[in-house]
Design a protein around this motif. Structure first.
Motif, PDB file in Angstrom:
ATOM      1  N   VAL A 197     -12.853  15.585  18.555  1.00 54.86           N
ATOM      2  CA  VAL A 197     -13.725  15.533  17.378  1.00 54.86           C
ATOM      3  C   VAL A 197     -14.056  14.091  16.977  1.00 54.86           C
ATOM      4  CG1 VAL A 197     -13.652  15.938  14.890  1.00 54.86           C
ATOM      5  CG2 VAL A 197     -12.939  17.714  16.467  1.00 54.86           C
ATOM      6  N   SER A 228     -15.255  23.222   9.701  1.00 58.08           N
ATOM      7  CA  SER A 228     -13.961  23.876   9.815  1.00 58.08           C
ATOM      8  C   SER A 228     -12.917  23.181   8.932  1.00 58.08           C
ATOM      9  CB  SER A 228     -13.533  23.845  11.281  1.00 58.08           C
ATOM     10  OG  SER A 228     -12.377  24.604  11.463  1.00 58.08           O
ATOM     11  N   ASN A 282     -12.659  25.573  16.705  1.00 59.19           N
ATOM     12  CA  ASN A 282     -13.813  24.852  16.144  1.00 59.19           C
ATOM     13  C   ASN A 282     -13.768  23.371  16.500  1.00 59.19           C
ATOM     14  OD1 ASN A 282     -14.075  26.741  13.000  1.00 59.19           O
ATOM     15  ND2 ASN A 282     -14.729  27.212  15.057  1.00 59.19           N
ATOM     16  N   LEU A 283     -12.573  22.805  16.468  1.00 61.71           N
ATOM     17  CA  LEU A 283     -12.449  21.384  16.801  1.00 61.71           C
ATOM     18  C   LEU A 283     -12.902  21.117  18.238  1.00 61.71           C
ATOM     19  CD1 LEU A 283      -9.021  20.243  15.280  1.00 61.71           C
ATOM     20  CD2 LEU A 283     -11.287  20.112  14.264  1.00 61.71           C
ATOM     21  N   TYR A 284     -12.749  22.128  19.087  1.00 59.08           N
ATOM     22  CA  TYR A 284     -13.125  21.962  20.491  1.00 59.08           C
ATOM     23  C   TYR A 284     -14.481  22.596  20.799  1.00 59.08           C
ATOM     24  CZ  TYR A 284      -8.670  19.843  21.525  1.00 59.08           C
ATOM     25  OH  TYR A 284      -7.611  18.963  21.552  1.00 59.08           O
ATOM     26  N   GLY A 285     -15.261  22.866  19.759  1.00 60.74           N
ATOM     27  CA  GLY A 285     -16.617  23.378  19.959  1.00 60.74           C
ATOM     28  C   GLY A 285     -16.688  24.867  20.249  1.00 60.74           C
ATOM     29  N   LEU A 286     -15.591  25.584  20.058  1.00 58.87           N
ATOM     30  CA  LEU A 286     -15.607  27.031  20.280  1.00 58.87           C
ATOM     31  C   LEU A 286     -15.788  27.743  18.948  1.00 58.87           C
ATOM     32  CD1 LEU A 286     -12.415  27.203  22.525  1.00 58.87           C
ATOM     33  CD2 LEU A 286     -14.766  27.153  23.321  1.00 58.87           C
ATOM     34  N   PHE A 287     -16.508  28.862  18.961  1.00 61.64           N
ATOM     35  CA  PHE A 287     -16.681  29.610  17.715  1.00 61.64           C
ATOM     36  C   PHE A 287     -17.122  31.039  18.037  1.00 61.64           C
ATOM     37  CE2 PHE A 287     -21.307  29.703  17.755  1.00 61.64           C
ATOM     38  CZ  PHE A 287     -21.595  28.681  18.647  1.00 61.64           C
ATOM     39  N   LEU A 339     -19.544  21.490  13.529  1.00 54.15           N
ATOM     40  CA  LEU A 339     -18.593  22.600  13.554  1.00 54.15           C
ATOM     41  C   LEU A 339     -17.189  22.164  13.102  1.00 54.15           C
ATOM     42  CD1 LEU A 339     -18.227  25.599  14.262  1.00 54.15           C
ATOM     43  CD2 LEU A 339     -17.806  24.912  16.627  1.00 54.15           C
ATOM     44  N   PRO A 340     -16.662  21.065  13.659  1.00 58.19           N
ATOM     45  CA  PRO A 340     -15.338  20.621  13.196  1.00 58.19           C
ATOM     46  C   PRO A 340     -15.339  20.209  11.726  1.00 58.19           C
ATOM     47  CG  PRO A 340     -15.980  19.442  15.189  1.00 58.19           C
ATOM     48  CD  PRO A 340     -17.143  20.247  14.789  1.00 58.19           C
ATOM     49  N   SER A 353     -21.803  19.769  18.636  1.00 56.03           N
ATOM     50  CA  SER A 353     -20.664  20.601  18.245  1.00 56.03           C
ATOM     51  C   SER A 353     -19.421  19.768  17.973  1.00 56.03           C
ATOM     52  CB  SER A 353     -20.375  21.634  19.322  1.00 56.03           C
ATOM     53  OG  SER A 353     -19.910  20.985  20.481  1.00 56.03           O
ATOM     54  N   VAL A 394      -8.557  29.614  14.855  1.00 59.14           N
ATOM     55  CA  VAL A 394     -10.008  29.486  14.697  1.00 59.14           C
ATOM     56  C   VAL A 394     -10.350  28.024  14.415  1.00 59.14           C
ATOM     57  CG1 VAL A 394     -11.975  30.033  13.200  1.00 59.14           C
ATOM     58  CG2 VAL A 394     -10.457  31.857  13.973  1.00 59.14           C
ATOM     59  N   HIS A 395      -9.561  27.419  13.542  1.00 61.73           N
ATOM     60  CA  HIS A 395      -9.800  26.013  13.217  1.00 61.73           C
ATOM     61  C   HIS A 395      -9.698  25.141  14.468  1.00 61.73           C
ATOM     62  CE1 HIS A 395      -9.648  22.141  11.318  1.00 61.73           C
ATOM     63  NE2 HIS A 395      -8.515  21.912  11.941  1.00 61.73           N
ATOM     64  N   GLN A 396      -8.635  25.347  15.241  1.00 64.70           N
ATOM     65  CA  GLN A 396      -8.455  24.553  16.452  1.00 64.70           C
ATOM     66  C   GLN A 396      -9.623  24.776  17.424  1.00 64.70           C
ATOM     67  OE1 GLN A 396      -6.212  22.338  17.143  1.00 64.70           O
ATOM     68  NE2 GLN A 396      -6.146  22.122  19.358  1.00 64.70           N
ATOM     69  N   VAL A 446     -23.060  23.389  25.598  1.00 67.26           N
ATOM     70  CA  VAL A 446     -22.030  22.396  25.920  1.00 67.26           C
ATOM     71  C   VAL A 446     -20.635  22.990  25.973  1.00 67.26           C
ATOM     72  CG1 VAL A 446     -22.075  19.963  25.573  1.00 67.26           C
ATOM     73  CG2 VAL A 446     -23.161  21.463  23.888  1.00 67.26           C
ATOM     74  N   CYS A 447     -20.387  23.914  25.044  1.00 64.65           N
ATOM     75  CA  CYS A 447     -19.046  24.472  24.921  1.00 64.65           C
ATOM     76  C   CYS A 447     -18.606  25.139  26.224  1.00 64.65           C
ATOM     77  CB  CYS A 447     -19.005  25.514  23.818  1.00 64.65           C
ATOM     78  SG  CYS A 447     -19.898  24.981  22.379  1.00 64.65           S
ATOM     79  N   GLU A 477      -6.283  31.954  11.376  1.00 69.84           N
ATOM     80  CA  GLU A 477      -7.042  30.850  10.766  1.00 69.84           C
ATOM     81  C   GLU A 477      -6.732  29.517  11.449  1.00 69.84           C
ATOM     82  OE1 GLU A 477      -7.506  32.603   6.208  1.00 69.84           O
ATOM     83  OE2 GLU A 477      -5.774  31.389   6.742  1.00 69.84           O
ATOM     84  N   ARG A 529     -10.955  16.432  26.022  1.00 73.55           N
ATOM     85  CA  ARG A 529     -11.501  17.768  26.285  1.00 73.55           C
ATOM     86  C   ARG A 529     -10.740  18.478  27.387  1.00 73.55           C
ATOM     87  NH1 ARG A 529     -16.288  18.214  23.839  1.00 73.55           N
ATOM     88  NH2 ARG A 529     -17.078  16.210  23.143  1.00 73.55           N
ATOM     89  N   LYS A 578      -2.397  27.665  20.743  1.00 71.18           N
ATOM     90  CA  LYS A 578      -3.341  26.736  20.137  1.00 71.18           C
ATOM     91  C   LYS A 578      -3.789  25.672  21.142  1.00 71.18           C
ATOM     92  CE  LYS A 578      -3.567  23.412  16.336  1.00 71.18           C
ATOM     93  NZ  LYS A 578      -2.951  22.822  15.171  1.00 71.18           N
ATOM     94  N   MET A 637     -25.591  25.806  21.892  1.00 64.62           N
ATOM     95  CA  MET A 637     -24.197  25.413  22.138  1.00 64.62           C
ATOM     96  C   MET A 637     -23.812  25.639  23.586  1.00 64.62           C
ATOM     97  SD  MET A 637     -22.769  24.376  19.297  1.00 64.62           S
ATOM     98  CE  MET A 637     -23.309  24.261  17.611  1.00 64.62           C
TER      99      MET A 637
END
Lengths: 265, 334
Positions: free
Chosen positions: A106, A16, B122-127, A12-13, A8, B118-120, B3-4, B115, B96, B167, B1
């Protein structure tokens, strides 16, 4: 960094970042228009101006210049869109957006890939829109030709986006980027066989053209657009060689750009 | 996933106040930019679930310390741990576990609030759904739920700061590191920010470490480190720091502060200094000292202000110059 890297932290990043690139582009109408209209105007004016005075030295059939210049114009679209889309990385750095991405866990390669594939998707899509205009102008286009062309355009875009990112990553001003990129890009495109065939050029020009990776991108696109073959004159590299060089260029540029992202934070 | 989930669960449990451990430790931290010594042998510790402020003028080294703690910069010497993890050797693990609020918001103006978040995430493996729920939760907590689908460029500075805070908290970090978070905020929004950080500390056990050059902001934190020219010159709770001065502080406006300070020191045996165009006197019983002072120097005093010591006074006492000090060159470069 690899100790805690997980799946991930890449896909995913990267996806994104890719998505953000597309969103920003479609929201900026002027960018869409500029990237499409400039090469179109260029193609119509030069192509129509040279239409009947153009002849490929050494070729058996005659080629309309509009037709000759079409693949090169598409590469020009790709070049404009891909390279100038990577400018956004300079703005991202200035506006502060990039700092949060860099400070996140990331993987650096995901940051590079998100940008490179975001920009190449935009570039490929724009060039394809242009390609679809071809049948309207009497240039035949089969499904195979369209698919092959899309593939080649994507490969060329990846290489050019990565080249753009490589340049933009180290730069702090967009003006500087424009200056440097014009210096690099314009000769790269002019001497790619997009504008004039290698067979009629002075021998030193021909030599430069043969080491210019763009020559192979343009040639690959010529072959892809005409899967049944077409006489482009002597000196145009074969489809196989063109594809191999285009892939090598894309891979090498991506590796260099990724390395740049890893080295400067 | 799977890990998240692990990432999210880390360092959430607030410990009882009685047995709180240090969550950030800094040992002998030194950093040099070419010739410039930005940090010199800094030691400090931050208690878990507390508000910690690094207070100092521009160029004192606090931003360098911020960059090292957020793993953006490798120190020349010394080390630091955040949430038990080394900031030099285990950078990904530190990243992390921390949330970062930058001095200039890191939001994309051309995207909507959602948006951006959501992007942030995603960077941390959340979705997906868990991320959407978390976003809604944070946006309503900070009172920006109604602006979820607005473009960030339409928001005021104060609202942007709240979105930035949301964020930084998406992945439930145990430690929040903020660089001059009140930059660009009006006084009302500044108070609100501190209130929000306190609320995070109390309800979620989040430790907040922030840099600031504003004394009143540091005053509202649990613990303050005073920084000057790359050194940590004092470290304690705001009340303990102010108690080191004791008594009262008199500020005297006069035309010739240097001469007056010298005369007061000589004739009244008090500690008087000329600072920033005024004379500053620390004394234990201000109300008794004041009449004597005025009678002794008729015509030389334009106005006198008497007050309890502030962190500004503590800083002056420790360094000999004010927080607004412009005596040193900007030592923090990117």
């Amino acid at each position: 960094m690899n100790a805690e890297a997980t799946p991930s932290s890449f896909l995913l990043p990267a996806a994104s970042l890719w998505r953000r690139e597309i969103l920003r582009f479609v929201r900026a109408r002027s960018r869409v228009i500029g990237a499409l209209a400039t090469p179109f105007v260029f193609w119509i004016l030069i192509g129509s101006g040279l239409r009947d005075s153009f002849r490929i030295p050494g070729a058996t059939a005659s080629v309309n210049y509009l037709e000759y210049a079409l693949p090169g114009t598409m590469v020009l679209i790709v070049l404009f869109t891909a390279v100038f889309a990577t400018i956004s990385v300079i703005e991202d750095r200035k506006a502060g957006f990039l700092q949060a991405v860099i400070a996140s866990p990331v993987r650096r390669s995901a940051i590079a890939m998100g940008k490179i594939f975001g920009c190449s998707t935009l570039a490929t899509a724009q060039a394809l829109i242009f390609l679809l205009l071809a049948p309207l102008l009497g240039i035949p286009l089969s499904a195979t030709a369209t698919l092959l062309s899309a593939g080649v355009l994507l490969l060329v875009s990846v290489g050019l986006s990565a080249l753009g990112l490589l340049g933009a990553w180290y730069m702090d001003s967009t003006q500087g980027f424009h200056a440097i990129m014009n210096l690099v890009l314009f000769p790269l495109w002019l001497l790619s066989g997009a504008f004039f065939p290698p067979s009629g050029a002075a021998s030193w020009i021909g030599w430069i053209m043969s080491v210019n990776p763009m020559t192979y991108g343009v040639a690959a696109l010529r072959h892809a657009m005409y899967p049944d073959g077409r006489d482009w004159g002597p000196g145009v590299p074969s489809f196989g060689l063109s594809i191999v060089i285009t892939i090598l260029f894309a891979v090498a540029m991506t590796a260099l750009a990724t390395n740049a992202v890893k080295r400067r934070e | 996933m799977v890990v998240c989930e692990q990432v999210v669960a880390d360092h959430r449990e607030p410990k009882p106040r009685a047995c709180r451990a240090d969550i950030v430790t800094v040992r002998g931290l030194t950093h040099r930019y070419a010739e410039n010594l930005a940090l010199s042998d800094v030691d400090l510790a931050v208690e878990e679930a507390s508000l910690f402020a690094l207070l100092g003028p521009n160029g004192c080294g606090k931003t360098t310390l911020f960059k090292i703690l957020t793993t953006m910069l490798r120190p020349t010497a010394g080390g630091a741990t955040v949430a038990g993890v080394d900031v030099v050797t285990q950078r990904a693990a530190v990243r992390r576990r921390i949330g970062i609020v930058f001095q200039h918001p890191s939001l994309d103006d051309k995207l909507t609030v959602r948006e951006n978040l959501v992007h942030q995430g995603n960077l941390y493996g959340l979705f997906g759904k868990p991320l959407a729920t978390r976003i809604d939760e944070l946006l309503s907590r900070f009172g920006v739920a109604s602006r979820t689908n607005d473009f960030v460029e339409k928001l005021s500075g104060g609202l942007k700061r709240r979105v930035e805070l949301a964020k930084s908290l998406l992945h439930r970090p145990g430690v929040l590191i903020l660089d001059e978070p009140s930059t660009g905020l009006d006084p009302g929004a500044r108070l609100e920010l501190i209130a929000q950080l306190r609320e995070l500390r109390d309800s979620d056990g989040v430790t907040c470490l922030m840099t600031t050059h504003l004394m009143d902001e540091a005053d509202r934190c649990d613990c303050v480190g005073l920084m000057d020219r790359g050194r940590l010159v004092a470290l304690d709770t705001p009340s303990a720091l102010k108690a080191t001065i004791g008594g009262d502080v008199l500020t005297v406006d006069t035309l010739d502060p240097r001469a007056l300070a010298a005369d007061i020191t000589f004739r009244l045996a008090a500690v008087a200094e000329a600072v920033d165009g005024a004379v500053r006197i620390e004394c234990s019983r201000g109300h008794e000292f004041l009449p004597t002072l005025i009678e002794m120097f008729p015509g030389r005093i334009q106005s006198v202000k008497i007050g309890k010591p502030t962190l500004e006074d503590v800083f002056l006492h420790a360094t000999g110059h004010s927080l607004a000090g412009t005596t040193q060159p900007e030592a923090e470069v990117n």
